[in-house]
Design a protein around this motif. Structure first.
Motif, PDB file in Angstrom:
ATOM      1  N   GLY A 135      26.431  50.026  -8.339  1.00 17.29           N
ATOM      2  CA  GLY A 135      25.482  51.078  -8.056  1.00 17.29           C
ATOM      3  C   GLY A 135      24.169  50.561  -7.484  1.00 17.29           C
ATOM      4  N   ARG A 136      24.114  49.286  -7.153  1.00 18.04           N
ATOM      5  CA  ARG A 136      22.913  48.666  -6.586  1.00 18.04           C
ATOM      6  C   ARG A 136      23.331  47.826  -5.396  1.00 18.04           C
ATOM      7  N   GLY A 137      22.355  47.227  -4.727  1.00 20.35           N
ATOM      8  CA  GLY A 137      22.684  46.338  -3.627  1.00 20.35           C
ATOM      9  C   GLY A 137      23.339  45.054  -4.135  1.00 20.35           C
ATOM     10  N   PRO A 138      24.265  44.473  -3.378  1.00 20.57           N
ATOM     11  CA  PRO A 138      24.905  43.232  -3.805  1.00 20.57           C
ATOM     12  C   PRO A 138      23.908  42.090  -3.928  1.00 20.57           C
ATOM     13  N   GLU A 139      24.248  41.113  -4.773  1.00 17.40           N
ATOM     14  CA  GLU A 139      23.430  39.907  -4.896  1.00 17.40           C
ATOM     15  C   GLU A 139      23.381  39.180  -3.548  1.00 17.40           C
ATOM     16  N   PRO A 140      22.319  38.379  -3.300  1.00 19.32           N
ATOM     17  CA  PRO A 140      22.154  37.743  -1.984  1.00 19.32           C
ATOM     18  C   PRO A 140      23.368  36.963  -1.497  1.00 19.32           C
ATOM     19  N   ALA A 141      24.005  36.197  -2.377  1.00 16.35           N
ATOM     20  CA  ALA A 141      25.153  35.405  -1.931  1.00 16.35           C
ATOM     21  C   ALA A 141      26.316  36.309  -1.513  1.00 16.35           C
ATOM     22  N   VAL A 142      26.491  37.402  -2.244  1.00 17.75           N
ATOM     23  CA  VAL A 142      27.567  38.326  -1.896  1.00 17.75           C
ATOM     24  C   VAL A 142      27.213  39.095  -0.627  1.00 17.75           C
ATOM     25  N   ALA A 143      25.919  39.383  -0.439  1.00 17.93           N
ATOM     26  CA  ALA A 143      25.484  40.045   0.795  1.00 17.93           C
ATOM     27  C   ALA A 143      25.796  39.175   2.007  1.00 17.93           C
ATOM     28  N   VAL A 144      25.642  37.866   1.861  1.00 23.23           N
ATOM     29  CA  VAL A 144      25.990  36.947   2.950  1.00 23.23           C
ATOM     30  C   VAL A 144      27.478  37.042   3.257  1.00 23.23           C
ATOM     31  N   LEU A 145      28.310  37.088   2.216  1.00 22.57           N
ATOM     32  CA  LEU A 145      29.757  37.203   2.414  1.00 22.57           C
ATOM     33  C   LEU A 145      30.094  38.520   3.118  1.00 22.57           C
ATOM     34  N   ILE A 146      29.494  39.607   2.674  1.00 20.45           N
ATOM     35  CA  ILE A 146      29.772  40.908   3.276  1.00 20.45           C
ATOM     36  C   ILE A 146      29.397  40.920   4.750  1.00 20.45           C
ATOM     37  N   GLU A 147      28.227  40.395   5.071  1.00 12.56           N
ATOM     38  CA  GLU A 147      27.808  40.379   6.476  1.00 12.56           C
ATOM     39  C   GLU A 147      28.702  39.463   7.308  1.00 12.56           C
ATOM     40  N   SER A 148      29.169  38.376   6.719  1.00 10.78           N
ATOM     41  CA  SER A 148      30.086  37.473   7.436  1.00 10.78           C
ATOM     42  C   SER A 148      31.399  38.180   7.754  1.00 10.78           C
ATOM     43  N   ILE A 149      31.902  38.957   6.794  1.00 13.39           N
ATOM     44  CA  ILE A 149      33.122  39.727   7.040  1.00 13.39           C
ATOM     45  C   ILE A 149      32.880  40.764   8.139  1.00 13.39           C
ATOM     46  N   ASN A 150      31.730  41.421   8.067  1.00 16.54           N
ATOM     47  CA  ASN A 150      31.427  42.473   9.050  1.00 16.54           C
ATOM     48  C   ASN A 150      31.363  41.945  10.476  1.00 16.54           C
ATOM     49  N   ILE A 151      30.829  40.737  10.659  1.00 19.39           N
ATOM     50  CA  ILE A 151      30.647  40.213  12.017  1.00 19.39           C
ATOM     51  C   ILE A 151      31.800  39.326  12.458  1.00 19.39           C
ATOM     52  N   SER A 152      32.873  39.288  11.669  1.00 17.52           N
ATOM     53  CA  SER A 152      33.999  38.412  11.997  1.00 17.52           C
ATOM     54  C   SER A 152      34.735  38.837  13.257  1.00 17.52           C
ATOM     55  N   GLY A 153      34.609  40.105  13.614  1.00 20.28           N
ATOM     56  CA  GLY A 153      35.344  40.609  14.770  1.00 20.28           C
ATOM     57  C   GLY A 153      36.782  40.958  14.465  1.00 20.28           C
ATOM     58  N   LYS A 154      37.194  40.823  13.206  1.00 19.41           N
ATOM     59  CA  LYS A 154      38.569  41.133  12.807  1.00 19.41           C
ATOM     60  C   LYS A 154      38.599  42.436  12.001  1.00 19.41           C
TER      61      LYS A 154
END
Length: 498
Positions: A135-154
């Motif tokens: 119910g809150r924003g992800p922790e910084p390390a997980v936010a990095v993972l999420i953004e990496s998945i988003n920009i993967s192009g897959k």
């Protein structure tokens, strides 16, 4: 994929958790079995959507959503797919721990996310990080993972809910997965259909995991997803007096277009007669462009009074302004206690001079107008659109249309509907003016405020989707008028596809 008769019912997260507990405790279906069914549903959707995929990367969090991911990964390996699994470094419990153990027992390898390593080379990424459990924003390390998945192009498949999206409200308090496809389980979560969800969910499938309909019987859904509706055919003996008389009030100097769009939409939505109360300088343009409208120069309340006496429904606000002329007409219109639709500066004036209505009224605010009506920020509206719509309806004694992606319709009793249609091309000037005219026309034809708001919002959004078949960019409000008329009559729009 299994669906049910409840696919148009929308639930809160707490309600879905209650359904989950009922399936386990009352129907006797083990939680691990539900997890296995969810994993199978997710893998089935993946293979159906991306049949050429050979390599799958699965990202698992610490809760039951992560358990779904572990079991999907195990099933994918059994099916001959190459699987890499990244897990958050967190302790697992109960069924989630059992799911990880099952994956590892079958030879699967778990790699923990360290906050910076490159992602696996995969054809599809599977998000099983948080589901409804955040119910809150992800922790910084997980936010990095999420953004990496988003920009993967897959392509990205989200299990149940794109991680980082609030499944109750449709708001993202931080980084969130932008899925190409979301497979939601057991029941439709209301937050997946409004607000920022439009950018995060992608295609949306619901799988009820083979659960029987009796599971839902004791529980009243929080909201409903609108379905296609049309009006019944008119009687062959109908005349214009049977279909109401809309009076559109607005169009201060320089805004003749707003009141024309509103009034013309009322005609196209079936009102028998449409009059316009506007500034004298607008009459020539209105009469030349749309002679079917009965345009009148109105310089104040005294000139408005005879038009009010003949009208059955009012559409107040498009191009009205907040100066002395607009305020005087606004006040006179509201004091008449005629059924009305209030939009634009009609709403801004209401925010300055609030009142609770006791006659049929529909308010159609966008988030900025809603914020002014409630005395809060626009962000506060975005954080919980459902609560905002219901609060507006109770405070003002009206049916409320909270516009935006996944428009919401709320009434004073807390009933709420969500519109599943519409597109970004509709974010252009004049669209709200059309909606005001459409809803007013439906009121004039005898629908209740709730019926008129729901049908009007649906027709408006569906007409926008039909018009956008030629492209979303460059879509203008008047493009909706032809498909609007055809959809209202239950006909497939011609020249725009069926």
């Amino acid at each position: 994929m299994t669906t049910s008769t409840h696919r148009h019912d929308l639930y809160t997260v707490d309600q879905v958790r209650a359904l989950d507990r009922r399936a386990i405790e009352t129907l006797g279906i083990p939680g691990f079995e539900l997890m296995r069914r969810a994993a199978w549903a997710g893998l089935s959707s993946l293979r159906r959507q991306w049949p050429q995929a050979k390599r799958v990367a699965v990202y698992c969090g610490p809760g039951n959503n992560g358990g779904d991911g572990f079991l999907l990964a195990a099933l994918a390996r059994e099916a001959g797919l190459q699987v890499e699994l990244l897990a958050l470094d967190a302790e697992l419990h109960d069924d989630a721990a059992r799911a990880r153990a099952a994956y590892e027992a079958a030879g699967g390898v778990v790699r923990c996310w360290d906050g910076h390593s490159p992602l696996p080379d995969a054809d599809v990424h599977v998000d099983a990080l948080y589901g409804t459990g955040l119910g809150r924003g992800p922790e910084p390390a997980v936010a990095v993972l999420i953004e990496s998945i988003n920009i993967s192009g897959k392509p990205i498949l989200a299990l149940d809910v794109p991680s980082g999206l609030n499944a109750d409200t449709g708001y993202c308090p931080g980084a969130a997965i932008r899925a190409d496809l979301t497979v939601s389980f057991i029941a439709a979560k209301r937050g997946l259909y409004t607000g920022q969800a439009a950018d995060q969910v992608g295609g949306l499938e619901l799988d009820t995991l083979g659960l029987p309909d009796e599971l839902w019987r004791p529980l009243l859904a929080d909201a409903e997803l609108m379905q296609v509706q049309v009006l019944p055919p008119r009687a062959r003996s109908a005349h214009k007096g049977d279909n109401g008389h809309v009076l559109a009030i607005g169009g201060d100097h320089g805004t003749a277009g707003a009141i024309r769009l509103c009034a013309e939409a009322s005609l196209r939505a079936g009102a028998g007669l449409v009059s316009v109360a506007t500034q004298l300088t607008n009459l020539s343009a209105l009469n030349a462009a749309r002679p079917e409208l009965m345009a009148h120069a109105v310089n104040g309340p005294q000139a408005l009074a005879p038009l009010l006496s003949r009208a059955s429904v009012l559409a107040v606000g498009p191009g009205l302004g907040q100066a002395a002329w607009g305020h005087a007409l606004w006040l006179t219109a509201l004091d008449s206690e005629k059924p009305l639709v209030l939009d634009a500066d009609g709403l801004n004036l209401l925010a300055l001079e609030p009142r609770c209505f006791t006659h049929p009224v529909v308010l159609t605010p966008h988030p900025g107008e809603a914020a002014r009506l409630l005395g809060v920020t626009t962000q506060a509206i975005a954080i919980d659109r459902f609560a905002a719509a219901r609060m507006l309806a109770r405070r003002y004694g009206a049916v409320v249309v909270l516009k935006g992606a996944g428009s919401l319709i709320a009434d004073m009793d807390g009933r709420l509907a969500v519109c599943p249609w519409g597109n970004p091309g509709m974010a252009s000037g004049g669209m709200g003016d059309l909606l005001t005219g459409i809803v007013a026309a439906l009121l004039a034809q005898g629908l209740t405020p709730w019926q008129a708001a729901c049908l009007g919002v649906g027709l408006h959004a569906r007409a926008g989707d039909e018009a956008a078949r030629a492209g979303e960019r460059g879509l203008i409000a008047s493009d909706l008028l032809l498909p609007l008329r055809q959809l209202l009559n239950g006909q497939p729009p011609q020249g725009l596809g069926s």
